[in-house]
Design a protein around this motif. Structure first.
Motif, PDB file in Angstrom:
ATOM      1  N   MET A   1      56.371  44.742  35.924  1.00  0.00           N
ATOM      2  CA  MET A   1      55.350  45.473  35.227  1.00  0.00           C
ATOM      3  C   MET A   1      54.990  45.997  36.827  1.00  0.00           C
ATOM      4  N   SER A   2      53.973  47.557  36.885  1.00  0.00           N
ATOM      5  CA  SER A   2      54.004  47.904  37.772  1.00  0.00           C
ATOM      6  C   SER A   2      52.351  47.771  38.040  1.00  0.00           C
ATOM      7  N   LEU A   3      52.274  48.084  39.680  1.00  0.00           N
ATOM      8  CA  LEU A   3      51.333  47.937  40.047  1.00  0.00           C
ATOM      9  C   LEU A   3      50.461  49.082  39.932  1.00  0.00           C
ATOM     10  N   ALA A   4      48.915  47.894  39.747  1.00  0.00           N
ATOM     11  CA  ALA A   4      47.193  48.981  39.134  1.00  0.00           C
ATOM     12  C   ALA A   4      47.084  49.720  40.585  1.00  0.00           C
ATOM     13  N   LYS A   5      46.444  50.416  40.087  1.00  0.00           N
ATOM     14  CA  LYS A   5      45.644  51.360  41.009  1.00  0.00           C
ATOM     15  C   LYS A   5      44.049  50.323  40.593  1.00  0.00           C
ATOM     16  N   PHE A   6      43.588  50.230  41.967  1.00  0.00           N
ATOM     17  CA  PHE A   6      42.420  49.933  42.184  1.00  0.00           C
ATOM     18  C   PHE A   6      41.396  50.469  43.360  1.00  0.00           C
ATOM     19  N   ALA A   7      39.949  50.226  43.736  1.00  0.00           N
ATOM     20  CA  ALA A   7      39.339  50.873  44.358  1.00  0.00           C
ATOM     21  C   ALA A   7      39.953  50.635  46.081  1.00  0.00           C
ATOM     22  N   GLY A   8      40.325  52.538  46.668  1.00  0.00           N
ATOM     23  CA  GLY A   8      41.152  51.995  47.922  1.00  0.00           C
ATOM     24  C   GLY A   8      42.427  51.725  48.256  1.00  0.00           C
ATOM     25  N   ALA A   9      43.167  51.888  46.814  1.00  0.00           N
ATOM     26  CA  ALA A   9      44.634  51.251  47.109  1.00  0.00           C
ATOM     27  C   ALA A   9      45.101  52.822  46.724  1.00  0.00           C
ATOM     28  N   PRO A  10      46.594  52.183  47.746  1.00  0.00           N
ATOM     29  CA  PRO A  10      47.563  54.103  48.388  1.00  0.00           C
ATOM     30  C   PRO A  10      47.976  54.250  46.238  1.00  0.00           C
ATOM     31  N   ALA A  11      47.568  55.384  46.483  1.00  0.00           N
ATOM     32  CA  ALA A  11      47.536  56.362  44.578  1.00  0.00           C
ATOM     33  C   ALA A  11      49.370  55.856  44.253  1.00  0.00           C
ATOM     34  N   ASP A  12      50.086  56.154  45.280  1.00  0.00           N
ATOM     35  CA  ASP A  12      51.420  56.051  45.004  1.00  0.00           C
ATOM     36  C   ASP A  12      52.517  54.900  44.113  1.00  0.00           C
ATOM     37  N   GLY A  13      52.563  54.704  43.242  1.00  0.00           N
ATOM     38  CA  GLY A  13      53.264  53.691  42.701  1.00  0.00           C
ATOM     39  C   GLY A  13      52.582  52.747  42.053  1.00  0.00           C
ATOM     40  N   PHE A  14      51.858  53.624  41.847  1.00  0.00           N
ATOM     41  CA  PHE A  14      50.074  51.927  41.073  1.00  0.00           C
ATOM     42  C   PHE A  14      49.676  52.571  39.760  1.00  0.00           C
ATOM     43  N   ARG A  15      48.835  52.403  38.982  1.00  0.00           N
ATOM     44  CA  ARG A  15      48.952  52.947  37.871  1.00  0.00           C
ATOM     45  C   ARG A  15      48.003  52.460  37.244  1.00  0.00           C
ATOM     46  N   GLN A  16      46.897  52.900  35.858  1.00  0.00           N
ATOM     47  CA  GLN A  16      45.676  52.626  36.369  1.00  0.00           C
ATOM     48  C   GLN A  16      45.543  51.837  34.938  1.00  0.00           C
ATOM     49  N   ILE A  17      44.321  50.561  35.223  1.00  0.00           N
ATOM     50  CA  ILE A  17      44.528  49.429  34.327  1.00  0.00           C
ATOM     51  C   ILE A  17      42.811  49.296  34.042  1.00  0.00           C
ATOM     52  N   GLU A  18      42.322  49.388  32.700  1.00  0.00           N
ATOM     53  CA  GLU A  18      41.203  49.734  32.174  1.00  0.00           C
ATOM     54  C   GLU A  18      39.756  48.166  32.719  1.00  0.00           C
ATOM     55  N   ARG A  19      38.569  48.120  33.399  1.00  0.00           N
ATOM     56  CA  ARG A  19      37.858  48.093  33.613  1.00  0.00           C
ATOM     57  C   ARG A  19      37.638  47.357  32.762  1.00  0.00           C
ATOM     58  N   THR A  31      47.021  41.504  32.694  1.00  0.00           N
ATOM     59  CA  THR A  31      47.242  40.050  32.547  1.00  0.00           C
ATOM     60  C   THR A  31      48.129  39.155  33.611  1.00  0.00           C
ATOM     61  N   ARG A  32      48.070  38.392  33.488  1.00  0.00           N
ATOM     62  CA  ARG A  32      48.492  37.564  34.438  1.00  0.00           C
ATOM     63  C   ARG A  32      49.193  37.703  35.454  1.00  0.00           C
ATOM     64  N   ALA A  33      50.917  38.194  35.055  1.00  0.00           N
ATOM     65  CA  ALA A  33      52.221  38.699  35.663  1.00  0.00           C
ATOM     66  C   ALA A  33      51.710  40.067  36.137  1.00  0.00           C
ATOM     67  N   GLU A  34      50.189  41.182  35.668  1.00  0.00           N
ATOM     68  CA  GLU A  34      49.606  42.120  36.581  1.00  0.00           C
ATOM     69  C   GLU A  34      49.270  42.468  37.947  1.00  0.00           C
ATOM     70  N   ALA A  35      48.447  41.156  37.500  1.00  0.00           N
ATOM     71  CA  ALA A  35      47.585  40.460  38.635  1.00  0.00           C
ATOM     72  C   ALA A  35      47.910  40.143  39.500  1.00  0.00           C
ATOM     73  N   ILE A  36      49.433  39.074  39.654  1.00  0.00           N
ATOM     74  CA  ILE A  36      50.344  38.678  40.577  1.00  0.00           C
ATOM     75  C   ILE A  36      50.684  40.425  41.381  1.00  0.00           C
ATOM     76  N   ASP A  37      50.996  41.263  40.276  1.00  0.00           N
ATOM     77  CA  ASP A  37      52.228  42.342  40.924  1.00  0.00           C
ATOM     78  C   ASP A  37      50.951  43.140  42.340  1.00  0.00           C
ATOM     79  N   VAL A  38      49.633  42.991  41.596  1.00  0.00           N
ATOM     80  CA  VAL A  38      49.029  43.784  42.415  1.00  0.00           C
ATOM     81  C   VAL A  38      48.846  42.904  43.704  1.00  0.00           C
ATOM     82  N   LEU A  39      48.538  41.903  43.360  1.00  0.00           N
ATOM     83  CA  LEU A  39      48.335  40.960  44.881  1.00  0.00           C
ATOM     84  C   LEU A  39      49.147  40.902  45.827  1.00  0.00           C
ATOM     85  N   LEU A  40      50.547  40.540  45.387  1.00  0.00           N
ATOM     86  CA  LEU A  40      51.682  41.271  45.825  1.00  0.00           C
ATOM     87  C   LEU A  40      51.659  41.862  46.685  1.00  0.00           C
TER      88      LEU A  40
END
Length: 122
Positions: A1-19, A31-40
């Protein structure tokens, strides 16, 4: 899964996830998998400061409704995840559907297991 783009996160390699905004608090609709990906991804990234991640339940959102300062802290977080069926019900009553129930007692142990660190536990 791709990493999500959150506030303050580096722009490269991240994608937008709805808020999904609930009572002035923007919840990450991951999803749980996306959240774990982002946190890792954040844990493994070169140190660039700390991040604020909150798991909010219905009681937490009720407190945020009554306390503007607390609501501002949550709204300014790098990520806020919905924890529990009460949060999912509140979103549904606003016509929104949260993709996963990101309960801390499930998410944190899965995050540690996915980290690959021997002996890591929640």
């Amino acid at each position: 899964m791709s990493l999500a783009k959150f506030a303050g996160a580096p722009a490269d390699g991240f994608r937008q996830i709805e808020r999904v905004p609930l009572f002035g608090v923007p919840l990450i609709n991951a999803t749980r998998a996306e959240a774990i990906d982002v946190l890792l991804g954040w844990v493994r990234a070169p140190a660039s400061g700390s991040r604020s991640v909150y798991l909010v339940n219905a009681h937490t959102l009720n407190l945020a409704c009554a306390d503007a300062a607390f609501r501002a802290v949550l709204a300014g977080a790098d990520a806020v995840f919905g924890d529990g069926s009460g949060v999912r019900l509140a979103a549904r009553l606003q016509g929104r559907r949260l993709r996963d129930n990101l309960v801390g007692t499930d998410l944190v142990p899965e995050l540690f297991a996915a980290s690959g660190v021997a002996g890591a536990r929640g």
